[in-house]
Design an enzyme around this catalytic site. Sequence first.
Site, short mmCIF file in Angstrom:
data_model
loop_
_atom_site.label_atom_id
_atom_site.label_comp_id
_atom_site.label_asym_id
_atom_site.label_seq_id
_atom_site.Cartn_x
_atom_site.Cartn_y
_atom_site.Cartn_z
N CYS A 166 0.79 -1.23 0.00
CA CYS A 166 0.00 0.00 0.00
C CYS A 166 0.82 1.29 0.00
O CYS A 166 0.27 2.36 0.27
CB CYS A 166 -0.99 0.02 1.17
SG CYS A 166 -2.18 -1.33 1.13
N ASP B 245 1.79 2.70 -2.64
CA ASP B 245 1.22 3.45 -3.76
C ASP B 245 -0.09 4.13 -3.36
O ASP B 245 -0.37 5.27 -3.78
CB ASP B 245 1.01 2.54 -4.97
CG ASP B 245 0.33 1.22 -4.61
OD1 ASP B 245 -0.01 1.00 -3.43
OD2 ASP B 245 0.13 0.40 -5.53
#
Length: 341
Positions: free
Chosen positions: A267, A269
Amino acid sequence: MPLLMSIEGKQQQHRCKLNSIGRMVRLLVAGSNKSGGSKMRLLLLCSLSVSFSLFLVFLATRTFSSVPPPLSLLPGKGYTVVINTWKRNDLLRRTVAHYSSCAGVDSIHVVWSEPDLPQNSLIDSLKRLVRSKSKGGREIEIKFDVNQEDSLNNRFKEMKDLRTDAIYSIDDDVITPCSSLEFAYTVWNSAPSSMVGFVPRMHWLRDPTENCMEEQYIYGGWWSVWWSGSYSMILSKAAFFHKQYLAIYTNQMLPSIRDYVTKNRNCEDIAMSFLVANVTGSPPIWVQGKIREIGSTGISSLGGHIAKRSKCVNDFAAIYGTMPLVPTSMKAVDSRSTWFW
């Protein structure tokens, strides 16, 4: 900037052209019937068939051309390609070789988080690749950013020696055609505070009648974007953003989010999408284009991926105290290479 037209307008043009051809057929056949000349009728129909075939060839070349003409001028100082890699040196070589050939690339940074330092043989081979693949006498710098800690946050660590404002963030198994990359860079230059890229995702508000679930939001993968046409995130596996966000991610973003990414190995991104949306209050920009993934495995291939990503979205929203992600249905399209879009 290429001139963009709506798909409805282009479809209308096609309908008008086809209707005109149909009227020509009816008029020519009617005229030939009156004259009673079968040879004339045959000649006219053959000529019309040739014209229609040429028209179809024209449409095909406009629709399926994969290599549009190069942009006349790339604005700004170019961009830095930042490659996040992990124990896939064969893929890293292929990726570095490809991006070294793309116009606008100023330098390539390899984010290295492996326990062992990169071998000199690898560094030397990549330098030779860059020299052999770069065009126009350009001197592209390649640099390894070596990290002591194995964390997905490393891909967004601040880099103080960058020569460009634009960052193109990719995974080591992602190949973006140079023409698509150049177009995306021009789009980013028109909105440099936005995330601009090729992999959209969406967050959905859960149905309030589903009271058996505690989570408020659901992470939507590619198929939900394809079905709805809406998105609120651009994944950093293939995205442009301003270098200022590296400093904000490293120095100003809540440490609890970085700790979350390190602990869950996922996560980062989504965390960057939250950060940019929170700073700008605006949606990202999805650029139409095909990327090629040359790797076979990754985090997204593991079981329970959507559930884990949904948990990230909900946990980050709770940390922020709000939902900063902004949905949109806008898409940037390079009209030089497509007719129907």
